[in-house]
Motif scaffolding. Sequence first.
Motif, PDB file in Angstrom:
ATOM      1  N   ASP A 237      -9.440  -4.830   0.608  1.00  0.00           N
ATOM      2  CA  ASP A 237      -8.007  -4.655   0.383  1.00  0.00           C
ATOM      3  C   ASP A 237      -7.384  -4.062   1.652  1.00  0.00           C
ATOM      4  O   ASP A 237      -7.117  -2.858   1.730  1.00  0.00           O
ATOM      5  CB  ASP A 237      -7.768  -3.747  -0.822  1.00  0.00           C
ATOM      6  N   VAL A 238      -7.174  -4.916   2.637  1.00  0.00           N
ATOM      7  CA  VAL A 238      -6.642  -4.464   3.922  1.00  0.00           C
ATOM      8  C   VAL A 238      -5.241  -3.881   3.750  1.00  0.00           C
ATOM      9  O   VAL A 238      -4.870  -2.917   4.415  1.00  0.00           O
ATOM     10  CB  VAL A 238      -6.643  -5.625   4.934  1.00  0.00           C
ATOM     11  N   SER A 239      -4.468  -4.459   2.844  1.00  0.00           N
ATOM     12  CA  SER A 239      -3.105  -3.975   2.612  1.00  0.00           C
ATOM     13  C   SER A 239      -3.110  -2.496   2.223  1.00  0.00           C
ATOM     14  O   SER A 239      -2.247  -1.724   2.661  1.00  0.00           O
ATOM     15  CB  SER A 239      -2.440  -4.795   1.509  1.00  0.00           C
ATOM     16  N   ALA A 240      -4.073  -2.088   1.408  1.00  0.00           N
ATOM     17  CA  ALA A 240      -4.151  -0.694   0.983  1.00  0.00           C
ATOM     18  C   ALA A 240      -4.453   0.222   2.165  1.00  0.00           C
ATOM     19  O   ALA A 240      -3.922   1.341   2.250  1.00  0.00           O
ATOM     20  CB  ALA A 240      -5.212  -0.536  -0.097  1.00  0.00           C
ATOM     21  N   TYR A 241      -5.307  -0.232   3.076  1.00  0.00           N
ATOM     22  CA  TYR A 241      -5.585   0.560   4.279  1.00  0.00           C
ATOM     23  C   TYR A 241      -4.297   0.781   5.081  1.00  0.00           C
ATOM     24  O   TYR A 241      -4.062   1.871   5.616  1.00  0.00           O
ATOM     25  CB  TYR A 241      -6.617  -0.142   5.155  1.00  0.00           C
ATOM     26  N   ILE A 242      -3.464  -0.266   5.165  1.00  0.00           N
ATOM     27  CA  ILE A 242      -2.227  -0.157   5.939  1.00  0.00           C
ATOM     28  C   ILE A 242      -1.274   0.838   5.290  1.00  0.00           C
ATOM     29  O   ILE A 242      -0.702   1.707   5.968  1.00  0.00           O
ATOM     30  CB  ILE A 242      -1.569  -1.544   6.078  1.00  0.00           C
ATOM     31  N   ILE A 243      -1.098   0.744   3.978  1.00  0.00           N
ATOM     32  CA  ILE A 243      -0.180   1.658   3.300  1.00  0.00           C
ATOM     33  C   ILE A 243      -0.696   3.088   3.360  1.00  0.00           C
ATOM     34  O   ILE A 243       0.077   4.039   3.562  1.00  0.00           O
ATOM     35  CB  ILE A 243       0.039   1.210   1.843  1.00  0.00           C
ATOM     36  N   ARG A 244      -2.004   3.278   3.209  1.00  0.00           N
ATOM     37  CA  ARG A 244      -2.557   4.636   3.316  1.00  0.00           C
ATOM     38  C   ARG A 244      -2.344   5.201   4.718  1.00  0.00           C
ATOM     39  O   ARG A 244      -2.121   6.405   4.883  1.00  0.00           O
ATOM     40  CB  ARG A 244      -4.040   4.630   2.952  1.00  0.00           C
TER      41      ARG A 244
ATOM     42  N   ALA B  14       2.319  -1.199  -1.838  1.00  0.00           N
ATOM     43  CA  ALA B  14       3.161  -0.018  -1.631  1.00  0.00           C
ATOM     44  C   ALA B  14       3.810   0.424  -2.938  1.00  0.00           C
ATOM     45  O   ALA B  14       3.864   1.619  -3.244  1.00  0.00           O
ATOM     46  CB  ALA B  14       4.221  -0.316  -0.585  1.00  0.00           C
ATOM     47  N   ARG B  15       4.282  -0.533  -3.717  1.00  0.00           N
ATOM     48  CA  ARG B  15       4.922  -0.181  -4.990  1.00  0.00           C
ATOM     49  C   ARG B  15       3.904   0.352  -5.988  1.00  0.00           C
ATOM     50  O   ARG B  15       4.207   1.273  -6.756  1.00  0.00           O
ATOM     51  CB  ARG B  15       5.654  -1.401  -5.543  1.00  0.00           C
ATOM     52  N   GLU B  16       2.690  -0.199  -5.969  1.00  0.00           N
ATOM     53  CA  GLU B  16       1.638   0.319  -6.848  1.00  0.00           C
ATOM     54  C   GLU B  16       1.330   1.787  -6.543  1.00  0.00           C
ATOM     55  O   GLU B  16       0.950   2.549  -7.432  1.00  0.00           O
ATOM     56  CB  GLU B  16       0.365  -0.521  -6.689  1.00  0.00           C
ATOM     57  N   ARG B  17       1.520   2.158  -5.265  1.00  0.00           N
ATOM     58  CA  ARG B  17       1.230   3.526  -4.850  1.00  0.00           C
ATOM     59  C   ARG B  17       2.481   4.419  -4.925  1.00  0.00           C
ATOM     60  O   ARG B  17       2.485   5.531  -4.406  1.00  0.00           O
ATOM     61  CB  ARG B  17       0.643   3.526  -3.438  1.00  0.00           C
TER      62      ARG B  17
ATOM     63  N   MET C 271       7.987   7.735  -0.620  1.00  0.00           N
ATOM     64  CA  MET C 271       8.273   7.302   0.741  1.00  0.00           C
ATOM     65  C   MET C 271       9.044   5.991   0.710  1.00  0.00           C
ATOM     66  O   MET C 271       8.762   5.113  -0.111  1.00  0.00           O
ATOM     67  CB  MET C 271       6.958   7.134   1.513  1.00  0.00           C
ATOM     68  N   LYS C 272      10.017   5.866   1.598  1.00  0.00           N
ATOM     69  CA  LYS C 272      10.790   4.628   1.717  1.00  0.00           C
ATOM     70  C   LYS C 272      10.250   3.802   2.886  1.00  0.00           C
ATOM     71  O   LYS C 272      10.243   4.272   4.028  1.00  0.00           O
ATOM     72  CB  LYS C 272      12.266   4.937   1.917  1.00  0.00           C
ATOM     73  N   ILE C 273       9.801   2.605   2.582  1.00  0.00           N
ATOM     74  CA  ILE C 273       9.164   1.744   3.569  1.00  0.00           C
ATOM     75  C   ILE C 273      10.000   0.478   3.758  1.00  0.00           C
ATOM     76  O   ILE C 273      10.446  -0.134   2.779  1.00  0.00           O
ATOM     77  CB  ILE C 273       7.745   1.351   3.124  1.00  0.00           C
ATOM     78  N   ALA C 274      10.195   0.082   5.007  1.00  0.00           N
ATOM     79  CA  ALA C 274      10.838  -1.193   5.321  1.00  0.00           C
ATOM     80  C   ALA C 274       9.803  -2.109   5.952  1.00  0.00           C
ATOM     81  O   ALA C 274       8.956  -1.664   6.732  1.00  0.00           O
ATOM     82  CB  ALA C 274      12.014  -0.978   6.274  1.00  0.00           C
ATOM     83  N   ILE C 275       9.869  -3.385   5.608  1.00  0.00           N
ATOM     84  CA  ILE C 275       9.010  -4.399   6.219  1.00  0.00           C
ATOM     85  C   ILE C 275       9.915  -5.405   6.909  1.00  0.00           C
ATOM     86  O   ILE C 275      10.763  -6.035   6.255  1.00  0.00           O
ATOM     87  CB  ILE C 275       8.125  -5.102   5.165  1.00  0.00           C
ATOM     88  N   LEU C 276       9.766  -5.534   8.213  1.00  0.00           N
ATOM     89  CA  LEU C 276      10.559  -6.512   8.961  1.00  0.00           C
ATOM     90  C   LEU C 276       9.860  -7.860   8.873  1.00  0.00           C
ATOM     91  O   LEU C 276       8.792  -8.065   9.461  1.00  0.00           O
ATOM     92  CB  LEU C 276      10.707  -6.091  10.422  1.00  0.00           C
ATOM     93  N   SER C 277      10.441  -8.783   8.120  1.00  0.00           N
ATOM     94  CA  SER C 277       9.822 -10.087   7.910  1.00  0.00           C
ATOM     95  C   SER C 277      10.913 -11.112   7.627  1.00  0.00           C
ATOM     96  O   SER C 277      11.837 -10.836   6.852  1.00  0.00           O
ATOM     97  CB  SER C 277       8.831 -10.032   6.750  1.00  0.00           C
ATOM     98  N   ARG C 278      10.784 -12.289   8.228  1.00  0.00           N
ATOM     99  CA  ARG C 278      11.759 -13.345   7.977  1.00  0.00           C
ATOM    100  C   ARG C 278      11.597 -13.971   6.598  1.00  0.00           C
ATOM    101  O   ARG C 278      12.519 -14.624   6.097  1.00  0.00           O
ATOM    102  CB  ARG C 278      11.612 -14.470   9.022  1.00  0.00           C
ATOM    103  N   ASN C 279      10.427 -13.810   5.973  1.00  0.00           N
ATOM    104  CA  ASN C 279      10.144 -14.496   4.711  1.00  0.00           C
ATOM    105  C   ASN C 279       9.415 -13.542   3.761  1.00  0.00           C
ATOM    106  O   ASN C 279       8.245 -13.233   3.954  1.00  0.00           O
ATOM    107  CB  ASN C 279       9.295 -15.749   4.962  1.00  0.00           C
TER     108      ASN C 279
ATOM    109  N   VAL D 167      -7.105  -0.740  11.778  1.00  0.00           N
ATOM    110  CA  VAL D 167      -6.032   0.067  11.204  1.00  0.00           C
ATOM    111  C   VAL D 167      -6.321   1.529  11.536  1.00  0.00           C
ATOM    112  O   VAL D 167      -7.377   2.062  11.186  1.00  0.00           O
ATOM    113  CB  VAL D 167      -5.931  -0.092   9.673  1.00  0.00           C
ATOM    114  N   GLY D 168      -5.396   2.159  12.244  1.00  0.00           N
ATOM    115  CA  GLY D 168      -5.541   3.578  12.548  1.00  0.00           C
ATOM    116  C   GLY D 168      -6.789   3.928  13.327  1.00  0.00           C
ATOM    117  O   GLY D 168      -7.419   4.958  13.060  1.00  0.00           O
ATOM    118  N   GLY D 169      -7.168   3.097  14.291  1.00  0.00           N
ATOM    119  CA  GLY D 169      -8.318   3.396  15.130  1.00  0.00           C
ATOM    120  C   GLY D 169      -9.661   3.132  14.480  1.00  0.00           C
ATOM    121  O   GLY D 169     -10.680   3.666  14.929  1.00  0.00           O
TER     122      GLY D 169
END
Length: 292
Positions: free
Chosen positions: A277-284, A22-25, A1-9, A193-195
């Motif tokens: 690991d909240v980040s993992a919940y978001i990517i899943r 995301a890259r780990e997955r 999957m191709k993911i974009a993150i809109l972030s100034r930094n 995340v996701g309800g």
Amino acid sequence: MKIAILSRNSRLYSTQRLVDVARERGHVVRVLDPLRCYVRIAPGDVAIRYKGKPLKDIDAVIPRIGVTSTFYGTAVLRQLEMMGVYTPNPSDAVLRARDKLRALQILAAQGLDMPVTVFGDNPDDTADVLAMLGEPPHVIKLNEGSQGTGVVLAEKRSASQSVIEAFRGLYANFLVQEFIGEANGSDLRCFVVGGKVVAAMQRDASPGEFRANLHRGGSAAAATLSTEEKQIAVRAAKALGLGIAGVDLLRSNRGPLILEVNASPGLEGIEAATGVDVSAYIIRHLEQHARK
């Protein structure tokens, strides 16, 4: 999957964590500065470019849009949505959450409780507006502030009027709320995340401070939520249309009160406080909902 993150930094903790997970997955990830994106709008022919090259074949986008780039950032996000890119936080939902007054009106219409809030524009009405709210202390906050900035506690009615006059002199939009003293300078950050509430922490203000934000020197620890608190957090995120949200609650004598709903909640504080690991919940979540 191709993911974009809109972030100034790209070096921000939240952005980097999402990239790493995301890259780990096994996903391809790009961090895009929304202010370097530009768009073409025409019937049946919408396009977006970044630093001279077209953006295409993106499956999902995670918006990490700051307050200073709300207008442009949500326009870029909307363009990606028009191109069929999945996002857990659509542009309209981000705008609803960013406007505190609008968000509170939407939440109140859903029957969700919050500190009593008043809003008025004309200086001639200030005294009556404050009378609608009740006796001080009052909390006066900018309508589009973040991380505790633009939030003032006025302990006397005269102080409330002085702060209101100052904000009006700056042509700022603001609202005034009742002060929930029994919260004792603490609030709850519920990460949805996701309800589902995937992590929660209690933030406590530093001595002499009433704002519990970590950016204001507050401390944080993992929190155990009641069933009611979880339900309120999920309902608040859903009411604003957010798949990812940081819902801030106050524990009051009349039950949980919604303080704010954040469409770009930070990950560093809650991951450190809870070990989740909240980040993992978001990517899943993206994996389950984005087009393949």
